[in-house]
Motif scaffolding. Structure first.
Motif, PDB file in Angstrom:
ATOM      1  N   GLN A 187       1.653  -0.911  10.062  1.00  0.00           N
ATOM      2  CA  GLN A 187       1.672  -0.237   8.767  1.00  0.00           C
ATOM      3  C   GLN A 187       2.893  -0.707   7.980  1.00  0.00           C
ATOM      4  N   PRO A 188       2.879  -0.509   6.663  1.00  0.00           N
ATOM      5  CA  PRO A 188       4.097  -0.818   5.897  1.00  0.00           C
ATOM      6  C   PRO A 188       5.274  -0.050   6.488  1.00  0.00           C
TER       7      PRO A 188
ATOM      8  N   LYS B 263      -2.672  -1.267  14.608  1.00  0.00           N
ATOM      9  CA  LYS B 263      -2.482  -2.010  13.365  1.00  0.00           C
ATOM     10  C   LYS B 263      -1.127  -1.651  12.778  1.00  0.00           C
TER      11      LYS B 263
ATOM     12  N   HIS C 265      -1.726 -10.463   4.276  1.00  0.00           N
ATOM     13  CA  HIS C 265      -1.377  -9.074   4.603  1.00  0.00           C
ATOM     14  C   HIS C 265      -1.615  -8.184   3.394  1.00  0.00           C
ATOM     15  N   GLY C 266      -2.108  -6.983   3.659  1.00  0.00           N
ATOM     16  CA  GLY C 266      -2.296  -6.004   2.602  1.00  0.00           C
ATOM     17  C   GLY C 266      -3.597  -6.125   1.836  1.00  0.00           C
ATOM     18  N   THR C 267      -4.385  -7.173   2.111  1.00  0.00           N
ATOM     19  CA  THR C 267      -5.672  -7.303   1.418  1.00  0.00           C
ATOM     20  C   THR C 267      -6.503  -6.051   1.681  1.00  0.00           C
ATOM     21  N   GLN C 268      -7.005  -5.427   0.626  1.00  0.00           N
ATOM     22  CA  GLN C 268      -7.821  -4.210   0.721  1.00  0.00           C
ATOM     23  C   GLN C 268      -9.288  -4.581   0.525  1.00  0.00           C
TER      24      GLN C 268
ATOM     25  N   SER D  74      -8.224  -2.924   5.615  1.00  0.00           N
ATOM     26  CA  SER D  74      -7.164  -3.779   5.078  1.00  0.00           C
ATOM     27  C   SER D  74      -6.638  -4.695   6.182  1.00  0.00           C
TER      28      SER D  74
ATOM     29  N   SER E 142       6.035 -10.301  13.497  1.00  0.00           N
ATOM     30  CA  SER E 142       5.366  -9.001  13.561  1.00  0.00           C
ATOM     31  C   SER E 142       6.366  -7.895  13.881  1.00  0.00           C
TER      32      SER E 142
ATOM     33  N   GLN F 240      -2.414 -11.887  13.378  1.00  0.00           N
ATOM     34  CA  GLN F 240      -2.154 -11.707  11.953  1.00  0.00           C
ATOM     35  C   GLN F 240      -3.459 -11.930  11.205  1.00  0.00           C
TER      36      GLN F 240
ATOM     37  N   SER G 193      -3.457  -6.701   8.254  1.00  0.00           N
ATOM     38  CA  SER G 193      -2.073  -6.599   8.692  1.00  0.00           C
ATOM     39  C   SER G 193      -1.974  -7.259  10.062  1.00  0.00           C
TER      40      SER G 193
END
Length: 195
Positions: free
Chosen positions: A108-109, A106, A77-80, A132, A58, A73, A134
């Motif tokens: 972020q990218p 949360k 990751h990134g699932t919208q 989403s 992380s 987690q 993350s």
């Protein structure tokens, strides 16, 4: 796999730590009473969803902060989601200072964290809605450092006094507001300085 007509049918690759959730929705349970509830219509296809307590990869938490329990987690990751999902996470209330409340952050990218609001807290469980997946970390809001000064030194009985808290600071950002309450029953005042 294929159906009875021989047409290829997509399958979800669930594992011992993930559950296949599709357009019909469902709930995925994780360790220590954690879970994520995905409503019908939030996903357009089947996804192997998991919730894990693992901070090994992380992003680092902001300087001067620590997690109030585990870092979580939500995978992949990134699932919208078309409709927000509800996540429920346990935390360790003994890591909170007296009167402090937990906050959910949360990743972020790029590795920064943003606060997730609103949240609900019940006992040692925190819940929130997400759009989403993350990393998630529950942490406490550090109290600001209040510095009260009385410019001009002392005063005599009956004289007006001036107070200033402009030297106060908050390690997490700008001070949101000032509230003066002297405990004498008068209405509390607002502002960095008070006369």
């Amino acid at each position: 796999g294929s159906d009875s007509a021989g047409t290829e049918v997509a399958s979800c690759a669930a594992s011992s730590t993930s559950t296949c959730i599709g357009p019909g929705g469902g709930t995925v349970t994780g360790p220590n009473g954690s879970f994520v509830s995905i409503p019908a219509g939030a996903l357009s296809s089947d996804v192997a969803v998991s919730i894990q307590s693992d901070s090994s990869s992380s992003p680092a938490l902001p300087t001067g902060t620590s997690a109030a329990g585990l870092v979580w987690q939500l995978l992949p990751h990134g699932t919208q989601f078309a409709t927000p999902v509800t996540v429920n996470l346990p935390f360790d209330p003994t890591t909170l200072a007296a009167g402090a409340a937990p906050h959910l952050y949360k990743a972020q990218p790029g590795g920064s964290y943003v606060e997730v609001t609103p949240i609900s807290v019940s006992g040692n469980q925190l819940s929130a809605q997400l759009s989403s997946f993350s990393y998630l970390a529950i942490r406490t809001n550090q109290a600001p450092l209040a510095l009260l000064t009385m410019p001009g030194g002392s005063a005599l009985t009956g004289q007006a006094l001036a107070f200033s808290a402009s030297g106060s600071s908050d390690a997490e950002g700008p001070i949101a507001n000032y509230r003066w309450d002297f405990g004498d029953g008068t209405a509390a005042q607002q502002g960095a300085s008070l006369i």
